[in-house]
Scaffold this active site. Structure first.
Site: not given
Ligand code: ZN
Length: 330
Positions: A12, A14, A16, A197, A200, A278
């Site tokens: 997991h 990202h 960006d 997701h 959360e 993350d």
């Protein structure tokens, strides 16, 4: 345990949220893009979400800046390569990177070009380093169901060739799953694996719906199954794997501090958990740091770590050959 030396699997992360500040500055200078600062330390203050964020939405504001420099093929390829390069430095053996292609079409790139560029960056790193990877296409929950269909359709030709899965991300509202039942069902039909997701930001029931309505095989975060017995039960019974990201969860106030994080309790209760960053930049973290922080609170044994590594390999969307290679690295 020497966490830096241990082999790692990350499921997991990202794209960006994981850019080097130096790279943002370098690209912005070349392309005359305005930044709040061209000083690395100053820029980092804008990129890193504080541990004291108010919410997930405040955390998500940090992604606007990196996306300014993620609008060309060349830059996407470079940024992906660098993320894999950074991961190799802490002995990550397999990395699943996710990104929302639609965020990178603001200056005319097509969705296919965006995906192709990220795959090329990943292949560059694979040919140079002892690391393997795959890509997860994220659909923004804040966008329409049509936009999710677009990502599913345009990513289809890359399936089995770099792309393995579909994801829903961004701000989490109650009962968001309903809106995306059809595009995710189509994705499944095409052969995408599914990770969502959910749970959360306080809504454990979203995890239940992600599993039941969308067929999620893995859940991003899933912290709030702790407050929803039905969601907890289905995750445990079906062995749905949780991609847990402790620092990010402290930042977004899913938990108030590391000691409150349920990762260890879940693990001990037989729920399959995995360690993840993350976002390496926005959360100012690494895999080694996440494992270290969890170990500080819960004193992991070598067996705990080994089990979590095995969970991660098993839960990855890699092919059998890659999984066996990952197992052989331990
Ligand atoms: Zn995430």
């Amino acid at each position: 345990m020497n966490f830096l030396a241990l082999p790692k699997i990350e499921l997991h992360c990202h794209l960006d949220g994981s850019l080097r500040a130096e790279t943002i500055i370098d690209i912005a200078q070349k392309e005359e893009i305005q930044l709040p600062s061209f000083d690395k330390d100053e820029l980092q203050k804008e990129l890193i979400a504080p541990l004291e964020c108010e919410s997930l939405d405040e955390y998500l504001k940090r992604f606007a800046l990196p996306n300014l420099v993620m609008q060309s093929k060349e830059n996407l390829r470079r940024i992906t390569f660098e993320l894999f390069e950074d991961a190799t430095r802490e002995n990550v053996k397999y990395l699943e990177v996710r990104f929302a292609p639609l965020l990178h079409t603001l200056q005319g790139l097509g969705v296919e070009e965006v995906i192709q560029s990220v795959i090329e960056g990943m292949r560059d790193a694979e040919s140079r380093y002892e690391i393997k990877g795959n890509i997860i296409l994220s659909c923004m929950r804040t966008m329409s169901a049509e936009s999710a269909f677009e990502v599913v359709e345009k990513g289809k030709k890359f399936l089995g060739n770099g792309v393995v899965a579909i994801d829903l991300c961004a701000s989490e509202e109650e009962s968001f799953c309903k809106k995306f039942v059809d595009p995710i069902a189509l994705a499944k039909k095409y052969g995408y694996r599914v990770t969502i997701h959910a749970g959360e930001t306080g809504i454990g029931k979203n995890v239940l719906e992600a599993v039941e309505m969308l067929g999620a095989e893995r859940i991003g975060h899933g912290v709030f199954i702790k407050d929803c017995a039905e969601a907890y039960k289905i995750v445990k019974e079906r062995q749905v794997v949780l991609e847990m990201c402790p620092t990010s969860n402290v930042q977004t106030k899913a938990v108030h501090n590391y000691s409150e994080h349920p990762i260890y309790k879940f693990h001990k209760d037989g729920i399959k958990v995995t360690f993840n960053t993350d976002n390496r930049t926005v959360s100012d973290t690494t895999m080694a740091k996440e494992i270290h922080l969890v170990n500080n609170e819960f004193n992991l044994s070598e067996e705990d770590y080994r089990q979590i590594y095995l969970n991660s390999v098993e839960a990855s969307f890699a092919d059998q050959e890659t999984k066996e290679w990952c197992l052989a690295q331990y």
